[in-house]
Write a protein that holds these residues in place. Structure first.
Motif, PDB file in Angstrom:
ATOM      1  N   ILE A 120      -1.071  20.024  -0.423  1.00 53.24           N
ATOM      2  CA  ILE A 120       0.009  20.287   0.543  1.00 53.24           C
ATOM      3  C   ILE A 120       1.357  20.309  -0.178  1.00 53.24           C
ATOM      4  O   ILE A 120       2.181  21.211   0.027  1.00 53.24           O
ATOM      5  N   GLU A 124       3.874  23.407  -0.520  1.00 52.96           N
ATOM      6  CA  GLU A 124       5.234  23.229   0.004  1.00 52.96           C
ATOM      7  C   GLU A 124       6.261  23.685  -1.056  1.00 52.96           C
ATOM      8  O   GLU A 124       7.206  24.400  -0.744  1.00 52.96           O
ATOM      9  N   ARG A 128       8.807  27.136  -0.267  1.00 48.87           N
ATOM     10  CA  ARG A 128      10.170  27.069   0.274  1.00 48.87           C
ATOM     11  C   ARG A 128      11.257  27.095  -0.805  1.00 48.87           C
ATOM     12  O   ARG A 128      11.052  26.655  -1.922  1.00 48.87           O
TER      13      ARG A 128
ATOM     14  N   TRP B 200      10.510  18.044   8.810  1.00 48.67           N
ATOM     15  CA  TRP B 200      11.322  17.651   7.661  1.00 48.67           C
ATOM     16  C   TRP B 200      12.796  17.669   8.071  1.00 48.67           C
ATOM     17  O   TRP B 200      13.198  18.473   8.910  1.00 48.67           O
ATOM     18  N   LEU B 269       2.196  14.675   7.500  1.00 50.53           N
ATOM     19  CA  LEU B 269       2.516  15.583   6.387  1.00 50.53           C
ATOM     20  C   LEU B 269       1.953  16.980   6.661  1.00 50.53           C
ATOM     21  O   LEU B 269       2.606  17.997   6.433  1.00 50.53           O
ATOM     22  N   TRP B 270       0.724  17.002   7.168  1.00 48.56           N
ATOM     23  CA  TRP B 270       0.054  18.270   7.469  1.00 48.56           C
ATOM     24  C   TRP B 270       0.841  19.040   8.535  1.00 48.56           C
ATOM     25  O   TRP B 270       1.037  20.249   8.439  1.00 48.56           O
ATOM     26  N   ARG B 272       4.078  18.677   9.253  1.00 47.72           N
ATOM     27  CA  ARG B 272       5.357  19.133   8.686  1.00 47.72           C
ATOM     28  C   ARG B 272       5.138  20.393   7.861  1.00 47.72           C
ATOM     29  O   ARG B 272       5.933  21.331   7.898  1.00 47.72           O
ATOM     30  N   HIS B 273       4.037  20.376   7.085  1.00 51.05           N
ATOM     31  CA  HIS B 273       3.772  21.535   6.236  1.00 51.05           C
ATOM     32  C   HIS B 273       3.439  22.770   7.081  1.00 51.05           C
ATOM     33  O   HIS B 273       3.720  23.900   6.668  1.00 51.05           O
ATOM     34  N   THR B 276       6.381  24.885   7.464  1.00 51.12           N
ATOM     35  CA  THR B 276       6.717  25.634   6.248  1.00 51.12           C
ATOM     36  C   THR B 276       5.832  26.875   6.135  1.00 51.12           C
ATOM     37  O   THR B 276       6.308  27.964   5.804  1.00 51.12           O
TER      38      THR B 276
END
Lengths: 483, 400
Positions: A120, A124, A128, B200, B269-270, B272-273, B276
Motif C-alpha cells: 500500500i 501510495e 501521488r 489523509w 490505511l486501506w 485512505r489509500h 489515492t
C-alpha cells in the motif's frame, strides 16, 4: 522502469552492501539481512555524497557523473569483503525450534500483513505528487531547484539573499536544513529523467525495507532467535506512524530514526564482541544524524556522550562527571555558556534561554499544557499501538535483567536521556506548542523508536515463554520454547 | 497457578466472564459519555426522509424516499436543507444518516441554523458516510445548542486532498434521523468515532488523531487498554491467580490487543489509500502532477511560470498571500524561479527589477494613482505586468 533508473537503484544497494561487508565481514546469524538492510540505507547516503561531490555543475545527469565513484567503491569493498568472507568458516546451520504450526501460522500472517502495508505504501508513493507540508515546503525545495536548474546553487538566509541581488543565490524557509536528503533526491531524479516526484520519493520505501532488514539481521547477531527477531520486525513495521512516514514520503524523521537505530545496534554489537568495526559503524551512524536533520545533532551529542563515557576508565568517568557538573554550575552562576555542537554550531546555554543556531532562541519556562499533548501522543492516540504502554511494563518486569546487563543499561541510559531531552524541550521551553498541537511530538519520539524496540526485545530475550504462558489459552504457542 | 478451588467451581469462571463483560460495558459507557440510567433504546426519534430536503446548491432529483444528487454547484459544494419546527438541540444529541454510493473523494458536513442566529450557517465536518447507517454524537459540538430551525448536509471535495475537478460523482441520500440519547445510539456513535474512515490530512504525518476538524472521531486505545487492565485485574482477584499466572494472561491480552489495533489500522490505511487510487490511478505522471488539491493555486503558478518564460526574466520573485499555505505552495510550484516571501522582507526594499506576486492578498494592495504597492506601512513603486484571476504580478521600479 527504464535502464538508468534500474541501474541507479542497483548501484547504491550494491555499493552499500559491499561497504558494509568490507567494514563488517561476518557470518554471524542474520548477516545477509544485516548487509542488505544497512547496505540499502548506506548506499543511498553514499549516492548522496557522490552526487554532492561530483555533480554540482551538472545535476541533469547527476547519477552518471557520480556513479564512477560508487562503482570504484563497490569494486574495492567487494574484493575486500569477498576475501574476508572467504576465509571465514561457513556458519553453523540453524537448528530450527520445534515446529509449532499455530505460532508459525500466526507469525506468517503478521508478516504477510507487513507485506500488504508495504505494498500500500509503495503504491501510495508511486501514485501521488509529494503530499506532506514540510516535504515540499522544506526538504524538496533544494533538490527540485538543483534538478530543474541543471546545476547546484547555494541556499542562504533571506537577509543574505536580499543583500546580494546580483548573485545566483536562493532562499527558502528550510535554507539551513542539511542537504543530504536533497542530494539523494537529485540522484534519483536525474536517473528518472526529470523532476518526477514519485521517483524522488521512492527512497523512503527502500529506507523502510532497509530499516526492517537491518534490524532483523543485527537482532539475530545479538542472540535473538529467528522467531523473536521476526516478532520484532512485525512490531516495528506495524507501528502506524512509521508506515505513514513511508506512504507520505518526504520527511527526514524516518531517516534519523533508522540511523539512530543502526547506531545503537552497532554499539550493542561492539559491547557484545569488542570488535572495533562495530564501534566505528556506531560512530559513523551517530555522526550522520546531524547531516540528516538538525535535531540529529542532539542525538549525536547524547549517543556520543554515553558511548565515550563507556570507553573511559573509571577515573576518567569520575572526571567527566565533574566536568558536567562544572558546566551546570557555570551556567547557573555566570548565566550563560557557549558550547560547540557538531551539526548545529555554537549553542548558547543560559539560565532563561537556549539559543540554537537554525532553531532560534527557546525561552525556558514551565509549560504544563505540553504534558497533555505528550501523554495523549504516547498513550491515547493510535500512532504507536501499545508500544509506550508496554515499554515501562517490560522495564519493570525485566528490571533484574536490565541491572545485570551493562550493555542494556547503557542503551537504557541513552533512551532515557533522549526521552528526558524531549520532555525538557516540550515542557520547559517555547517548543511546548509542538507538543500541544501534536505537530512535532510524535515525529521527534519516532527518532528513538527503533532503538527502543531493540532495547525491549533484548530485555525479553531470555524470557521463558513456556513458563509464562503455561496456564493461559495461548500455551500452545509456547510449546516449542525450551522449558 | 490456577487454584484448585477455581478449577473445582466453574461458577467462578462464569462470574469472571460476567465481571469482564460488566467492566467492558462500564468503560464503553464512560467512553460514550453515557449514564447508568440512560435508556437502552431511544424512545424519541425524528425521522427525516431525504425527499423532504430541498436542494440549495447543486442538483438533485427525488428517487422514492431518497434524493439522488446528480451535480454540485459552481462553487464546488452540494447542499441539501430541511426546515425544522424550532427543535431543542439538547433533546436530540444523536444524528444518524444514510447515503448510498457516496464517493470517497467527497467530504460530508452537517449544516444547521439556530433560531438565535438565523443568519449564521453552522457547518460541522462529520464522518464519511460509507454504506449503511452512520451516527454522530452532537453533544461535543459547541454550536449544537438552543433551537434548531434548519438542518442539512453539505458535500465538497475532501479538503487538503482531492482536486475539486475530480471530486464529484453522483450519489443517493437516503435518510437522516435525530434521536434522544440512548445506550444503543451512544455505542453506535462510539463505534463510528473509533472505526470510521478518516482521509489523509497534512496533520497525518505528525499524528493520526486528531486528523482535522472532523467531529466525532477518537482513538479506541485508552478504552481498550482500560478494559484489558481492569478486566485481567478483576479476573485475577476472582480466580486468585498467582502473579506469574496473571503475567501470562497480561502477555496474551497485550499481544491480542496489539493485533486488534493493527487490524484496525490496516483497514484505515486501506481506506485512505482507496482515495489515492480513485484520484490518481490510471493517469500518466504529467496529468497526476496537475491534479493538486489546490487546483487554483497550481493553475495560477503555471500561468505565472508561462508568463515568466515568455517575457523578460526577473532575477527575483517575491510572493505574498493572506494564507501561509498558499504562498509557500506558490513558492514550491514556481521553482526553479528564484523566489522569496514578501513577508520576510520586513522594512527592506525589494530588488529593483524584481517581481512581486500577490495571490488573494488583502494585506497588500496596488494603488494605481500612485503606482505603488502598499500594505499601510511600506510602499514600493511598481508597474503591473500580469494579471490572472487572483494572481497579480508587479515589477519593482526602484524604491524611494
Amino acid at each position: 522502469m527504464n535502464f538508468s533508473l534500474m541501474a541507479a537503484w542497483i548501484l547504491p544497494l550494491l555499493t552499500g552492501t559491499c561497504v558494509w561487508l568490507a567494514c563488517n565481514p561476518s557470518r554471524a546469524p542474520g548477516w545477509r539481512a544485516a548487509a542488505l538492510g544497512h547496505g540499502c540505507v548506506f548506499g543511498m547516503l553514499l549516492a548522496a555524497a557522490a552526487t554532492a561531490l561530483c555533480a554540482r555543475t551538472e545535476t541533469t545527469h547527476a547519477w552518471l557523473r557520480a556513479s564512477p565513484v560508487l562503482v570504484a567503491l563497490a569494486l574495492v569493498c567487494g574484493i575486500l569483503a569477498w576475501r574476508s568472507l572467504r576465509a571465514m568458516p561457513a556458519p553453523r546451520a540453524d537448528i530450527p525450534a520445534r515446529a509449532n504450526t499455530w505460532l508459525n501460522g500466526l507469525l506468517a500472517l503478521a508478516l504477510i500483513s507487513l507485506l500488504w502495508r508495504g505494498g500500500i505504501a509503495l503504491r501510495e508513493i508511486l501514485l501521488r505528487p509529494t503530499y506532506p507540508w514540510d516535504a515540499w515546503d522544506a526538504w524538496a525545495v533544494k533538490s527540485k531547484t538543483w534538478v530543474l536548474l541543471g546545476h547546484y546553487v547555494p541556499f542562504v538566509s533571506m537577509q543574505e539573499w536580499l543583500a546580494h541581488p546580483a548573485q545566483e543565490l536562493y532562499t527558502s524557509l528550510g535554507w539551513a536544513y542539511p542537504s543530504t536528503l536533497p542530494w539523494i533526491q537529485v540522484w534519483f531524479a536525474s536517473a528518472a529523467g526529470g523532476w518526477i516526484e514519485p521517483m524522488v520519493n521512492l527512497p523512503w520505501f527502500a529506507l523502510w525495507l532497509g530499516l526492517l532488514a537491518g534490524h532483523y539481521g543485527q537482532w539475530r547477531a545479538l542472540g535473538l532467535s529467528r522467531r523473536q527477531a521476526l516478532v520484532g520486525v512485525y512490531a516495528l513495521g506495524s507501528l502506524p506512524l512509521i508506515t505513514v512516514h513511508v506512504a507520505l514520503a518526504g520527511y527526514a524523521d524516518l531517516w534519523v530514526a533508522t540511523l539512530f537505530g543502526f547506531a545503537v545496534l552497532a554499539w550493542l554489537r561492539w559491547m557484545q564482541t569488542r570488535a572495533k568495526q562495530h564501534l566505528l559503524i556506531a560512530f559513523v551512524c551517530a555522526l550522520l544524524l546531524p547531516l540528516l536533520k538538525l535535531e540529529g545533532a542532539i542525538w549525536l551529542l547524547l549517543l556520543a556522550s554515553v558511548m565515550v563515557y563507556g570507553l573511559l576508565r573509571r577515573r576518567w568517568r569520575r572526571r567527566a562527571a565533574w566536568v558536567l557538573l562544572g558546566v551546570f554550575v557555570i551556567v547557573m552562576v555566570f548565566g550563560r555558556l557557549k558550547i560547540p555542537v557538531p551539526g548545529l554550531g555554537w549553542v548558547e546555554l543560559a539560565r532563561n534561554a537556549i539559543d540554537i543556531p537554525g532553531f532560534g532562541r527557546l525561552a525556558i519556562s514551565w509549560h504544563g499544557i505540553a504534558l497533555s499533548g505528550i501523554l495523549n501522543s504516547l498513550f491515547v492516540q493510535p500512532n504507536w499501538h501499545l508500544l509506550w504502554w508496554l515499554a515501562p511494563l517490560i522495564v519493570v518486569w525485566r528490571w533484574r535483567t536490565l541491572f545485570a546487563d551493562q550493555a542494556l543499561r547503557r542503551v537504557g541510559a541513552v533512551l532515557l536521556a533522549a526521552f528526558g531531552a524531549l520532555i525538557f524541550l516540550f515542557v520547559f521551553t517555547d517548543a511546548a506548542s509542538w507538543a500541544e498541537h501534536y505537530t512535532a511530538v510524535n515525529r521527534l519520539l519516532m527518532h528513538m523508536v527503533p532503538a527502543l524496540v531493540t532495547f525491549l526485545l533484548l530485555l525479553l530475550r531470555e524470557v521463558n515463554w513456556r513458563e509464562v504462558l503455561r496456564d493461559t489459552p495461548a500455551r500452545f504457542a509456547a510449546r516449542s520454547y525450551p522449558a | 497457578m490456577m487454584s484448585r478451588r477455581a478449577r473445582r467451581f466453574p461458577a467462578r469462571r462464569v462470574a469472571c466472564a460476567a465481571i469482564f463483560v460488566a467492566i467492558a460495558v462500564v468503560i464503553l459507557g464512560l467512553s460514550a459519555h453515557l449514564r447508568w440510567n440512560t435508556p437502552l433504546w431511544s424512545r424519541d426519534r425524528l425521522s427525516m426522509p431525504a425527499h423532504d430536503f430541498r436542494v440549495v446548491m447543486g442538483a438533485g432529483a427525488e428517487d422514492g424516499d431518497s434524493l439522488r444528487v446528480g451535480a454540485i454547484g459552481n462553487d464546488g459544494n452540494g447542499l441539501q436543507m430541511h426546515a425544522l419546527d424550532r427543535l431543542h438541540a439538547d433533546d436530540w444529541p444523536i444524528l444518524h444518516y444514510r447515503f448510498e454510493g457516496f464517493p470517497r473523494t467527497l467530504e460530508l458536513s452537517l449544516v444547521f441554523r439556530r433560531a438565535d442566529t438565523p443568519q449564521d450557517v453552522q457547518a460541522i465536518s462529520v464522518p464519511w458516510p460509507g454504506d449503511g447507517w452512520h451516527s454522530v454524537d452532537l453533544r461535543g459540538i459547541p454550536e449544537w445548542h438552543g433551537e434548531i430551525v434548519e438542518i442539512g448536509f453539505a458535500e465538497f471535495a475532501t479538503g487538503q486532498l482531492v482536486p475539486p475537478s475530480v471530486g464529484f460523482r453522483p450519489f443517493r441520500f437516503d435518510s437522516a434521523e435525530l434521536s434522544a440519547l440512548s445506550w444503543c445510539g451512544g455505542l453506535a456513535t462510539l463505534r463510528e468515532a473509533w472505526f470510521s474512515y478518516r482521509p489523509w490530512a497534512f496533520m497525518s504525518i505528525s499524528a493520526l488523531v486528531p486528523d482535522r476538524g472532523t467531529s466525532g472521531t477518537s482513538s479506541p486505545l485508552l478504552a481498550l487498554v482500560a478494559i484489558i487492565v481492569f478486566g485481567v485485574l478483576a479476573i485475577a482477584l476472582t480466580m486468585r491467580w498467582s502473579r506469574a499466572h496473571a503475567l501470562g494472561y497480561v502477555a496474551v491480552a497485550g499481544a491480542s490487543l496489539w493485533l486488534m489495533l493493527d487490524m484496525r489500522w490496516l483497514g484505515d490505511l486501506w481506506a485512505r489509500h482507496g482515495l489515492t487510487e480513485r484520484v490518481y490511478a490510471g493517469r500518466p505522471w504529467r496529468e497526476r502532477e496537475r491534479l493538486q488539491p489546490d487546483e487554483n493555486v497550481a493553475a495560477a503558478a503555471e500561468q505565472v511560470r508561462n508568463w515568466l518564460g515568455s517575457n523578460a526574466p526577473a532575477s527575483r520573485v517575491l510572493i505574498e498571500s493572506d494564507s501561509d499555505y498558499v504562498y509557500l505552495r506558490l513558492a514550491y510550484l514556481l521553482l526553479p524561479r528564484n523566489v522569496g516571501l514578501l513577508y520576510h522582507l520586513g522594512g527592506s526594499s525589494p530588488p529593483e527589477g524584481g517581481l512581486v506576486l500577490l495571490y488573494d492578498s488583502t494585506r497588500w494592495a496596488y494603488d494605481a494613482a500612485r503606482g505603488e504597492l502598499s500594505n499601510g506601512t511600506n510602499a514600493y513603486p511598481v508597474d503591473p505586468v500580469f494579471e490572472s484571476a487572483d494572481a497579480h504580478l508587479y515589477r519593482v521600479k526602484g524604491t524611494r
